[in-house]
Design a protein around this motif. Structure first.
Motif, PDB file in Angstrom:
ATOM      1  N   MET A   1      42.198  21.793   5.679  1.00  0.00           N
ATOM      2  CA  MET A   1      41.772  20.394   5.615  1.00  0.00           C
ATOM      3  C   MET A   1      40.721  20.047   6.679  1.00  0.00           C
ATOM      4  O   MET A   1      40.284  18.902   6.763  1.00  0.00           O
ATOM      5  CB  MET A   1      43.003  19.482   5.758  1.00  0.00           C
ATOM      6  CG  MET A   1      44.041  19.675   4.656  1.00  0.00           C
ATOM      7  SD  MET A   1      45.643  18.898   5.024  1.00  0.00           S
ATOM      8  CE  MET A   1      45.190  17.180   4.998  1.00  0.00           C
ATOM      9  N   LYS A   2      40.366  21.024   7.515  1.00  0.00           N
ATOM     10  CA  LYS A   2      39.365  20.817   8.569  1.00  0.00           C
ATOM     11  C   LYS A   2      39.760  19.670   9.499  1.00  0.00           C
ATOM     12  O   LYS A   2      38.942  18.804   9.857  1.00  0.00           O
ATOM     13  CB  LYS A   2      37.979  20.533   7.970  1.00  0.00           C
ATOM     14  CG  LYS A   2      37.538  21.500   6.876  1.00  0.00           C
ATOM     15  CD  LYS A   2      37.436  22.921   7.378  1.00  0.00           C
ATOM     16  CE  LYS A   2      36.950  23.861   6.273  1.00  0.00           C
ATOM     17  NZ  LYS A   2      36.955  25.286   6.687  1.00  0.00           N
ATOM     18  N   ILE A   3      41.019  19.658   9.891  1.00  0.00           N
ATOM     19  CA  ILE A   3      41.534  18.575  10.734  1.00  0.00           C
ATOM     20  C   ILE A   3      41.064  18.766  12.172  1.00  0.00           C
ATOM     21  O   ILE A   3      41.198  19.847  12.745  1.00  0.00           O
ATOM     22  CB  ILE A   3      43.074  18.536  10.689  1.00  0.00           C
ATOM     23  CG1 ILE A   3      43.563  18.321   9.252  1.00  0.00           C
ATOM     24  CG2 ILE A   3      43.615  17.441  11.606  1.00  0.00           C
ATOM     25  CD1 ILE A   3      45.054  18.500   9.082  1.00  0.00           C
ATOM     26  N   GLN A   4      40.531  17.696  12.759  1.00  0.00           N
ATOM     27  CA  GLN A   4      40.099  17.732  14.167  1.00  0.00           C
ATOM     28  C   GLN A   4      41.107  17.053  15.085  1.00  0.00           C
ATOM     29  O   GLN A   4      41.215  17.401  16.253  1.00  0.00           O
ATOM     30  CB  GLN A   4      38.726  17.063  14.309  1.00  0.00           C
ATOM     31  CG  GLN A   4      37.615  17.790  13.546  1.00  0.00           C
ATOM     32  CD  GLN A   4      36.292  17.077  13.648  1.00  0.00           C
ATOM     33  OE1 GLN A   4      36.060  16.286  14.567  1.00  0.00           O
ATOM     34  NE2 GLN A   4      35.385  17.342  12.694  1.00  0.00           N
ATOM     35  N   THR A   5      41.836  16.085  14.529  1.00  0.00           N
ATOM     36  CA  THR A   5      42.860  15.388  15.309  1.00  0.00           C
ATOM     37  C   THR A   5      44.125  15.282  14.466  1.00  0.00           C
ATOM     38  O   THR A   5      44.087  14.728  13.357  1.00  0.00           O
ATOM     39  CB  THR A   5      42.405  13.968  15.718  1.00  0.00           C
ATOM     40  OG1 THR A   5      41.207  14.064  16.474  1.00  0.00           O
ATOM     41  CG2 THR A   5      43.478  13.283  16.551  1.00  0.00           C
ATOM     42  N   LEU A   6      45.220  15.808  14.986  1.00  0.00           N
ATOM     43  CA  LEU A   6      46.495  15.740  14.271  1.00  0.00           C
ATOM     44  C   LEU A   6      47.477  14.917  15.091  1.00  0.00           C
ATOM     45  O   LEU A   6      47.828  15.275  16.220  1.00  0.00           O
ATOM     46  CB  LEU A   6      47.071  17.143  14.049  1.00  0.00           C
ATOM     47  CG  LEU A   6      48.416  17.202  13.312  1.00  0.00           C
ATOM     48  CD1 LEU A   6      48.270  16.654  11.891  1.00  0.00           C
ATOM     49  CD2 LEU A   6      48.963  18.626  13.284  1.00  0.00           C
ATOM     50  N   ILE A   7      47.893  13.802  14.512  1.00  0.00           N
ATOM     51  CA  ILE A   7      48.871  12.939  15.176  1.00  0.00           C
ATOM     52  C   ILE A   7      50.263  13.337  14.673  1.00  0.00           C
ATOM     53  O   ILE A   7      50.566  13.215  13.492  1.00  0.00           O
ATOM     54  CB  ILE A   7      48.613  11.453  14.853  1.00  0.00           C
ATOM     55  CG1 ILE A   7      47.157  11.080  15.177  1.00  0.00           C
ATOM     56  CG2 ILE A   7      49.574  10.568  15.618  1.00  0.00           C
ATOM     57  CD1 ILE A   7      46.754   9.718  14.650  1.00  0.00           C
ATOM     58  N   ILE A   8      51.082  13.812  15.576  1.00  0.00           N
ATOM     59  CA  ILE A   8      52.454  14.215  15.216  1.00  0.00           C
ATOM     60  C   ILE A   8      53.397  13.119  15.666  1.00  0.00           C
ATOM     61  O   ILE A   8      53.592  12.898  16.873  1.00  0.00           O
ATOM     62  CB  ILE A   8      52.829  15.549  15.884  1.00  0.00           C
ATOM     63  CG1 ILE A   8      51.805  16.633  15.515  1.00  0.00           C
ATOM     64  CG2 ILE A   8      54.231  15.986  15.464  1.00  0.00           C
ATOM     65  CD1 ILE A   8      52.033  17.959  16.211  1.00  0.00           C
ATOM     66  N   ASP A   9      53.952  12.399  14.707  1.00  0.00           N
ATOM     67  CA  ASP A   9      54.842  11.284  15.020  1.00  0.00           C
ATOM     68  C   ASP A   9      56.289  11.773  15.051  1.00  0.00           C
ATOM     69  O   ASP A   9      56.802  12.274  14.049  1.00  0.00           O
ATOM     70  CB  ASP A   9      54.693  10.164  13.991  1.00  0.00           C
ATOM     71  CG  ASP A   9      55.535   8.957  14.353  1.00  0.00           C
ATOM     72  OD1 ASP A   9      55.343   8.413  15.465  1.00  0.00           O
ATOM     73  OD2 ASP A   9      56.411   8.585  13.558  1.00  0.00           O
ATOM     74  N   LEU A  10      56.932  11.627  16.205  1.00  0.00           N
ATOM     75  CA  LEU A  10      58.302  12.113  16.399  1.00  0.00           C
ATOM     76  C   LEU A  10      59.317  10.975  16.461  1.00  0.00           C
ATOM     77  O   LEU A  10      60.439  11.178  16.909  1.00  0.00           O
ATOM     78  CB  LEU A  10      58.374  12.937  17.696  1.00  0.00           C
ATOM     79  CG  LEU A  10      57.450  14.159  17.773  1.00  0.00           C
ATOM     80  CD1 LEU A  10      57.541  14.805  19.147  1.00  0.00           C
ATOM     81  CD2 LEU A  10      57.809  15.160  16.692  1.00  0.00           C
ATOM     82  N   SER A  11      58.933   9.793  15.998  1.00  0.00           N
ATOM     83  CA  SER A  11      59.852   8.647  16.087  1.00  0.00           C
ATOM     84  C   SER A  11      61.102   8.847  15.227  1.00  0.00           C
ATOM     85  O   SER A  11      62.131   8.224  15.470  1.00  0.00           O
ATOM     86  CB  SER A  11      59.136   7.360  15.681  1.00  0.00           C
ATOM     87  OG  SER A  11      58.621   7.464  14.356  1.00  0.00           O
ATOM     88  N   GLY A  12      61.002   9.734  14.227  1.00  0.00           N
ATOM     89  CA  GLY A  12      62.166  10.003  13.374  1.00  0.00           C
ATOM     90  C   GLY A  12      62.991  11.176  13.850  1.00  0.00           C
ATOM     91  O   GLY A  12      63.954  11.573  13.196  1.00  0.00           O
ATOM     92  N   ILE A  13      62.634  11.750  15.021  1.00  0.00           N
ATOM     93  CA  ILE A  13      63.366  12.890  15.574  1.00  0.00           C
ATOM     94  C   ILE A  13      64.099  12.458  16.835  1.00  0.00           C
ATOM     95  O   ILE A  13      63.491  11.985  17.801  1.00  0.00           O
ATOM     96  CB  ILE A  13      62.399  14.053  15.933  1.00  0.00           C
ATOM     97  CG1 ILE A  13      61.599  14.469  14.703  1.00  0.00           C
ATOM     98  CG2 ILE A  13      63.168  15.226  16.525  1.00  0.00           C
ATOM     99  CD1 ILE A  13      62.428  15.107  13.612  1.00  0.00           C
ATOM    100  N   ALA A  14      65.406  12.615  16.835  1.00  0.00           N
ATOM    101  CA  ALA A  14      66.203  12.241  18.008  1.00  0.00           C
ATOM    102  C   ALA A  14      66.692  13.449  18.777  1.00  0.00           C
ATOM    103  O   ALA A  14      67.046  13.349  19.955  1.00  0.00           O
ATOM    104  CB  ALA A  14      67.401  11.387  17.580  1.00  0.00           C
ATOM    105  N   GLU A  15      66.722  14.609  18.133  1.00  0.00           N
ATOM    106  CA  GLU A  15      67.334  15.787  18.746  1.00  0.00           C
ATOM    107  C   GLU A  15      66.559  17.046  18.396  1.00  0.00           C
ATOM    108  O   GLU A  15      66.088  17.217  17.274  1.00  0.00           O
ATOM    109  CB  GLU A  15      68.781  15.933  18.263  1.00  0.00           C
ATOM    110  CG  GLU A  15      69.549  17.089  18.872  1.00  0.00           C
ATOM    111  CD  GLU A  15      69.820  16.924  20.357  1.00  0.00           C
ATOM    112  OE1 GLU A  15      69.997  17.936  21.040  1.00  0.00           O
ATOM    113  OE2 GLU A  15      69.843  15.768  20.832  1.00  0.00           O
TER     114      GLU A  15
END
Length: 282
Positions: A199-213
């Motif tokens: 996808m030729k991604i230059q910026t990847l935002i990894i959202d961890l708000s749904g991960i508690a553990e």
């Protein structure tokens, strides 16, 4: 059972002429299945009585290729509609017993003398081998279909568990939800690195708000993924880090070597990035 070997058509005709009695005996032999015949017909479009007659004809006429193909089709049909295998076993055993009963009746009507013992045992072996071949092929076909279905579902789950969402030509979001175990983090590594490349991604935002553990070994593996993202020439931004997860990362002693940026929320991060790209003031 002299007539069976030399007059297959006559035996088939005898079974056809006694179709109603054959079906009645089948239903009496397979009581549990008998009460479910209409349900199976409605759910899977499988006519058990008609199929039983076909199987009996294939066995009597020694049509091995057609019997095997019929078993494969039946196996897939039962797998597709998740029909109870216990019913199939009971039904086939009922067919076996009923078929022997009617072969005996035919022999009584057509044989002048008692059948030679050797011929009887040869016949017994052939009939039972045919029924067993049908069962074996049926279960292999059933199992193969289920295995392919599970593999397909597994791939679907893998893709859904790593949902990389493109925002524009250079920015994408990876929202992670639920528990991340060792297996999922391995899938995450593969899908993320492949996604950045394709996808030729230059910026990847990894959202961890749904991960508690996260388990400790998963945290270490996650660090490697972030390093891999950096090596691909992509910037990683972590958002939505919960207090519990931050404490776990700090206590583990993990220090992300790659230039990983952390932000508070996904919404604010997207807003800032898009403002920077467009030059629009909000």
């Amino acid at each position: 059972m002299k007539g069976l070997f030399h007059n297959k058509e006559e035996v088939t005709g005898f079974l056809t002429a006694n179709r109603e009695k054959f079906q009645q005996m089948l239903l009496s032999e397979a009581v549990n299945v008998g009460s479910k015949i209409n349900d199976i017909l409605e759910k899977g479009n499988i006519d058990l009585l008609k199929n039983a007659e076909m199987l009996a004809h294939y066995i009597v006429e020694n049509r091995e290729e057609e019997l095997v193909e019929f078993a494969k089709v039946e196996g897939i049909a039962w797998a597709q509609h998740s029909l109870t295998l216990a019913f199939k076993l009971e039904w086939v055993h009922a067919i076996r017993r009923t078929l022997w009963h009617f072969l005996y009746q035919y022999d009584n009507q057509n044989a002048e003398n008692e059948s030679p013992r050797k011929k009887f045992f040869d016949l017994e072996k052939r009939i039972n081998d045919s029924v067993d071949q049908f069962l074996n092929t049926f279960f292999i076909s059933y199992s193969d279909y289920k295995d392919e279905l599970l593999l397909s579902q597994k791939k679907l789950v893998e893709n859904l568990s790593v949902p990389i969402i493109p925002i524009n030509s250079s920015i994408a979001v990876l929202p992670l939800i639920g528990m991340i175990d060792t297996y999922r983090v391995q899938t995450l590594e593969e899908k993320v690195l492949m996604g950045i490349s394709s996808m030729k991604i230059q910026t990847l935002i990894i959202d961890l708000s749904g991960i508690a553990e996260m388990e400790l070994d998963v945290i270490f593996q996650f660090e490697k993924i972030l390093n891999g993202i950096s090596m691909m020439g992509c910037k990683a931004i972590l958002t939505g880090l919960r207090v519990e997860l931050v404490r776990k990362i700090v206590d583990s002693g993990v220090a992300f070597d790659s230039p990983v940026e952390t932000q508070g929320t996904l919404q604010q991060t997207l807003k800032e990035l898009l403002v920077l790209e467009s030059g629009v003031q909000y």
